[in-house]
Design an enzyme around this catalytic site. Structure first.
Site, mmCIF file in Angstrom:
data_model
loop_
_atom_site.group_PDB
_atom_site.id
_atom_site.type_symbol
_atom_site.label_atom_id
_atom_site.label_comp_id
_atom_site.label_asym_id
_atom_site.label_seq_id
_atom_site.Cartn_x
_atom_site.Cartn_y
_atom_site.Cartn_z
ATOM 1 N N GLY A 173 0.812 -1.205 0.000
ATOM 2 C CA GLY A 173 0.000 0.000 0.000
ATOM 3 C C GLY A 173 0.850 1.262 0.000
ATOM 4 C CB SER A 174 0.091 4.655 1.183
ATOM 5 O OG SER A 174 -1.018 4.836 0.325
#
Length: 488
Positions: free
Chosen positions: A216-217
């Site tokens: 993810g981020s």
């Protein structure tokens, strides 16, 4: 008559010589094979009949062998078995060995080549052989803090010393109790092992080192690093940040968390894009950088290869074939989705490298090995894997990560009186209509003098499910671990 006797004597001598040669050949050249044969009962009794060395954390044995009144002589016991099993592994009559019990077996059972002096002394004095102690790098307070903070949620926590690569904490849940596998009853140990193998949660697999997730981020740190290292971007460079982003060559629109807009003007600085974790900005940025630059930067941080810590970890991966990625796939990779997968250990290594001025250190969990007389026979020296980014880029990333915790998506990781640098992450996986995202936090503290780098992943949002974010669920866990290290 004499001729007949001479011939018979010659035949007998040849037979004796052949017998001697074959016996010597088997005993000398096949000794190791015979000793390690699982059917060799004498070897099993010899292995269990000696005092196996302890595995030590913070001066206390977390695995040790105690004398027992049975045919084996010693019973392996694990204190806080579930807490430390992702590191210690197990030593089992029925199921073999794993992790530290496996990789350090020759030292633990006293048969390592480096211990030949001890073996010779035992032979001359008649003293019972003993194994060496293996001292781990783990901080027991950090390990306990990680375990407690993760609670009953599935996931993993890894904490590293950024300067050395030493593993300070390594927790995986669900875990298992190695005492169940150490039973001298092969029936009981075998049944326990089978039950663990058939458990859908896979507790025998360490989620910290041998389980990969979409990062993810948290992967935006690598995207940002690639941008800064290219020379075309600075933290204050303004980049596009639309409300939604249409992946190139598709009709697929990707938005930001909760459908929010990052900037009313449709653009923002790179630093602000990281601070609030703007997806649409990073999709376009990754597309501009391209697959080669993204893959090269991820490999510099350690992606693409397993590590020995000393047990083998799974490799994180940017893509199996970066050259075949289309632009849409590259864009998704910029926010840690698509083909990107990473272990929590690898994500912790990214933060640790930034904290260490851009230099990646080899992670390790064994600090020192001592013989029965407590003399050091082996000691791990920190080793550099290579440089991921320049010191200038590392400093820029640190400042950007500080803003994430000060006023961005990671405020729950704030520690009173300490500057914390961090990055949150929320990663979709599987059928997104049926699964809740995994949530991440990674970072280090103190930002100006890093002592600990950490990565936390909580599967499927943990207790909060679809309402979870990396900032709300994983950041507080990371905070607890960092505080445990900093408070000693």
């Amino acid at each position: 008559m004499n001729t007949t006797l001479r011939r018979l004597a010659s035949v007998v001598m040849v037979m004796f010589l052949a017998l001697m040669v074959s016996t010597t050949w088997i005993q000398f050249f096949h000794a190791d094979e015979l000793n390690t044969d699982s059917r060799n009962v004498r070897a099993i009794y010899a292995e269990y009949g000696r005092a196996r060395g302890p595995i030590v954390v913070g001066g206390e044995a977390v695995a040790l062998s105690k004398p027992v009144d049975d045919e084996f002589g010693y019973q392996r016991e694990y204190t806080n078995g579930k807490l430390y099993s992702p590191l210690t592994g197990f030593f089992s009559l029925a199921n073999g060995t794993s992790r530290i019990e496996n990789t350090e077996n020759d030292y633990l059972n006293g048969q390592a080549d480096a211990l030949w002096v001890d073996r010779l002394q035992n032979l001359l004095t008649g003293r019972d052989p003993e194994g060496s102690s293996v001292e781990l790098t783990v901080d027991p307070k950090a390990q306990q803090a990680a375990w407690d903070a993760l609670g009953d949620q599935r996931g993993a926590v890894v904490a590293l010393d950024p300067e050395t690569g030493a593993i300070l904490a390594l927790v995986s849940k669900p875990s298992f109790d190695p005492n169940d596998l150490a039973s001298h009853s092969t029936k009981e140990a075998g049944e326990a092992y089978t039950e663990l193998l058939n458990d859908d949660s896979k507790p025998l697999n360490s989620r910290a080192t041998n389980w990969t997730y979409p990062p993810g981020s948290t992967f935006k740190l690598i995207t940002t690093a690639a941008a800064l290292e290219s020379g075309d971007y600075e933290p204050d460079t303004v980049i596009d940040a639309p409300s939604t982003y249409t992946l190139t060559g598709t009709q697929t629109q990707v938005g930001n968390f909760a459908g929010t807009s990052c900037a009313s003007a449709g653009e923002m600085s790179l630093a602000d894009a990281l601070r609030i974790s703007c997806n649409t900005a990073y999709l376009g940025l990754a597309g501009e950088l391209g697959a080669d630059a993204m893959n090269e930067q991820s490999e510099k941080f350690g992606f693409g290869k397993p590590f020995s810590v000393p047990f083998r970890t799974d490799a994180s991966r940017y893509d199996n074939d970066p050259g075949a990625m289309n632009t849409a796939q590259v864009e998704l990779s910029g926010i840690g989705q698509g083909s990107v997968i990473a272990t929590p250990l690898q994500v912790a290594m990214v933060s640790a490298a930034i904290a260490n001025g851009g230099e990646v250190m080899q992670p390790y969990s064994v600090d020192t090995v001592r013989d029965p007389q407590l003399e050091v026979v082996r000691e791990t020296s920190p080793t550099s894997v290579g440089r991921a980014v320049s010191e200038e880029t590392a400093n820029q990333l640190t400042d950007m990560m500080k803003s994430v915790v000060e006023s961005g998506s990671g405020t729950a990781a704030q520690i009173s009186g300490v500057e914390v640098a961090g990055k949150t992450g929320t990663a979709q996986w599987g059928d997104t209509s049926k699964t809740d995202p995994h949530v991440w936090f990674t970072g280090f503290a103190p930002a100006d003098d890093p002592q600990v780098a950490v990565a936390v992943v909580v599967e499927s949002g943990g207790d909060l499910g679809g309402q979870a974010t990396g900032g709300s669920v994983s950041a507080p866990i990371a905070k607890a671990v960092m505080e445990a290290v900093l408070n000693g």
